[in-house]
Design a protein around this motif. Structure first.
Motif, PDB file in Angstrom:
ATOM      1  N   GLU A  25      47.705   6.361  -7.356  1.00  0.00           N
ATOM      2  CA  GLU A  25      47.088   6.454  -8.680  1.00  0.00           C
ATOM      3  C   GLU A  25      46.785   5.080  -9.271  1.00  0.00           C
ATOM      4  N   VAL A  28      37.134   9.187 -12.639  1.00  0.00           N
ATOM      5  CA  VAL A  28      38.321   9.201 -11.791  1.00  0.00           C
ATOM      6  C   VAL A  28      39.121  10.472 -12.065  1.00  0.00           C
ATOM      7  N   GLU A  29      39.562  11.128 -11.012  1.00  0.00           N
ATOM      8  CA  GLU A  29      40.454  12.273 -11.203  1.00  0.00           C
ATOM      9  C   GLU A  29      41.869  11.904 -10.773  1.00  0.00           C
ATOM     10  N   VAL A  30      42.813  12.060 -11.701  1.00  0.00           N
ATOM     11  CA  VAL A  30      44.237  12.042 -11.373  1.00  0.00           C
ATOM     12  C   VAL A  30      44.632  13.501 -11.215  1.00  0.00           C
ATOM     13  N   GLN A  31      45.112  13.868 -10.054  1.00  0.00           N
ATOM     14  CA  GLN A  31      45.216  15.273  -9.675  1.00  0.00           C
ATOM     15  C   GLN A  31      46.010  16.121 -10.671  1.00  0.00           C
ATOM     16  N   GLY A  87      38.707  10.469  -6.331  1.00  0.00           N
ATOM     17  CA  GLY A  87      40.107  10.788  -6.579  1.00  0.00           C
ATOM     18  C   GLY A  87      40.678  11.472  -5.364  1.00  0.00           C
ATOM     19  N   ILE A 121      43.683   3.952  -7.560  1.00  0.00           N
ATOM     20  CA  ILE A 121      42.514   4.727  -7.978  1.00  0.00           C
ATOM     21  C   ILE A 121      41.997   4.223  -9.321  1.00  0.00           C
TER      22      ILE A 121
END
Length: 334
Positions: free
Chosen positions: A57, A76-79, A25, A60
Motif C-alpha cells: 500500500e 488508486v484503489e486500496v483494497q 491497485g 501504491i
C-alpha cells in the motif's frame, strides 16, 4: 445502477475523457477488483491505463504521488480501508503537503479509493471506518457517498480535482440500499428519490451536504450507511427528523448543518466508526459553537463501541435504528 456500477462508470468516463487518468491497485486489472468495481476497464483501455500493483500500500500510494506530481491523475484503489495504514505516511506527509511545501509548484491530483465499514462479516481487518484520520490531516479531501448517483458524480469530481481525495465507499451499499436493519439490499433506490444514474459525465460538488429528509423536530447528521439507519429510526419512532447526508466529510458543508439545527433546535450525530475521537466529536463541537443559543437539548452522539472491531457482534457494534431511535427520543424529551 448499483454503486459498484456507478463507480465503474465514473472511471470509464474519465479514462475516456482524459489520457492522463490511470487506474491501479491490487487485483484491479485482469480480475476487476475484489468487488468488481473495475471489471472490464483493463480490457477496454489496456494494461498501461488500468493495471495491477504488488501488495504494498505504501508503494501504491507513493507511486501515485509521483505520478500526480508529474501530470498524471492516478485513481488508486486500496483494497480495504483497513489496509491503508502502511500508506498513511505517503498520504499524510507527502500527498497532503505537496502543494503547500512546494509553494504551489507541484500538486497531487490523485484519488485514493477504499471500501470501508462493516456489515459483510469481514472481521477486524476488513470492516473499519478510518475517516477521522484523514479529516485531521490538512490538504486532503475526505468524501463518503451513500448512493450511486452521488458516488459517480463525486468520483468524477474527485478525479478532476487538483488535490488528493480520500474516497471512502461503504461496502454495505455496493449492491443496493438496505432497510437499516439487515445486510441485504431490500429498499428500492427510487424510494429515496435518488434518481437514475446518467451514463455520461456529470459532477457532484465535493463540499456540499444534502438534506435527504425534511423535518422540524431534530436534525440528524449522518453519512454513508448511517443515512439509511437514521431514516429507519425516524420512521419507527415517528420523530419528525431532518436528516442530512454529509457526503463530503471534509471540507464540511457547515451552512447546511447550521441552518437545519437553528430550525429544529435539536441534533443527533450518527457514524459507524468508534465513538471516541471519531468525526462525530468535531461535528458536535461545530454545532455547539455555531448553534448554542438555538439548542433546546444536549447534542447526542450514536457511534461504534470503543473496542476493537468485534467480528461476532458487528451488528451490535455499529448503530442500528434502535440505538438511533433512543437518541431521538432522548433529545425530544429533554
Amino acid at each position: 445502477m448499483t454503486m459498484i456500477q456507478a463507480l465503474r462508470s465514473a472511471m470509464d468516463v474519465m479514462l475516456a475523457r482524459d489520457s492522463n487518468v490511470v487506474v491501479y491497485g491490487e487485483d484491479v486489472g485482469y480480475f476487476g477488483g475484489v468487488f468488481r468495481c473495475t471489471e472490464g476497464l483493463q480490457a477496454k483501455y489496456g494494461k498501461n491505463r488500468v493495471f495491477d500493483a504488488p501488495i504494498t500500500e505504501s508503494g501504491i500510494v507513493g507511486a501515485g504521488v509521483g505520478m500526480a506530481a508529474y501530470g498524471l491523475r492516478p485513481v488508486v484503489e486500496v483494497q480495504f480501508a483497513d489496509y491503508v495504514y502502511p500508506a498513511l505516511d505517503q498520504i499524510m506527509s507527502e500527498a497532503a503537503r505537496l502543494r503547500y511545501r512546494s509553494a504551489g509548484d507541484f500538486s497531487a491530483p490523485m484519488v485514493i479509493r477504499m471500501p470501508c465499514g462493516g456489515g459483510i462479516y469481514g472481521g477486524q481487518t476488513h470492516s473499519q471506518s478510518p475517516e477521522a484520520l484523514f479529516t485531521h490531516t490538512c490538504g486532503i479531501r475526505t468524501v463518503m457517498p451513500s448512493n450511486p448517483y452521488d458516488a459517480k458524480g463525486m468520483l468524477i469530481a474527485s478525479i478532476e480535482n487538483n488535490d488528493p481525495v480520500v474516497f471512502l465507499e461503504p461496502k454495505r451499499l455496493y449492491n443496493g440500499p438496505f432497510d437499516g436493519h439487515h445486510d441485504k439490499p431490500v429498499v428500492p433506490w427510487s424510494k429515496h428519490e435518488l434518481g437514475e444514474v446518467p451514463d455520461g459525465h456529470y459532477t457532484v460538488p465535493l463540499d456540499s451536504a444534502k438534506v435527504v429528509r425534511e423535518g422540524k423536530d431534530v436534525t440528524v447528521i449522518a453519512y454513508g450507511t448511517m443515512v439509511f439507519v437514521a431514516e429507519a429510526a425516524a420512521q419507527e419512532t415517528g420523530v419528525d427528523a431532518e436528516i442530512i447526508d454529509l457526503r463530503s466529510i471534509w471540507p464540511l458543508d457547515l451552512p447546511t448543518i447550521v441552518k437545519s439545527v437553528q430550525k429544529t433546535g435539536r441534533c443527533v450525530v450518527v457514524h459507524e466508526a468508534t465513538k471516541t475521537s471519531g468525526f462525530g466529536a468535531e461535528l458536535l463541537s461545530l454545532v455547539q459553537e455555531n448553534c448554542f443559543y438555538h439548542l433546546e437539548a444536549p447534542i447526542e452522539r450514536v457511534a461504534g463501541w470503543d473496542i476493537p472491531y468485534p467480528h461476532a457482534q458487528e451488528w451490535s457494534y455499529f448503530p442500528g435504528p434502535a440505538r438511533v431511535g433512543e437518541a431521538l427520543k432522548k433529545v425530544m424529551e429533554a
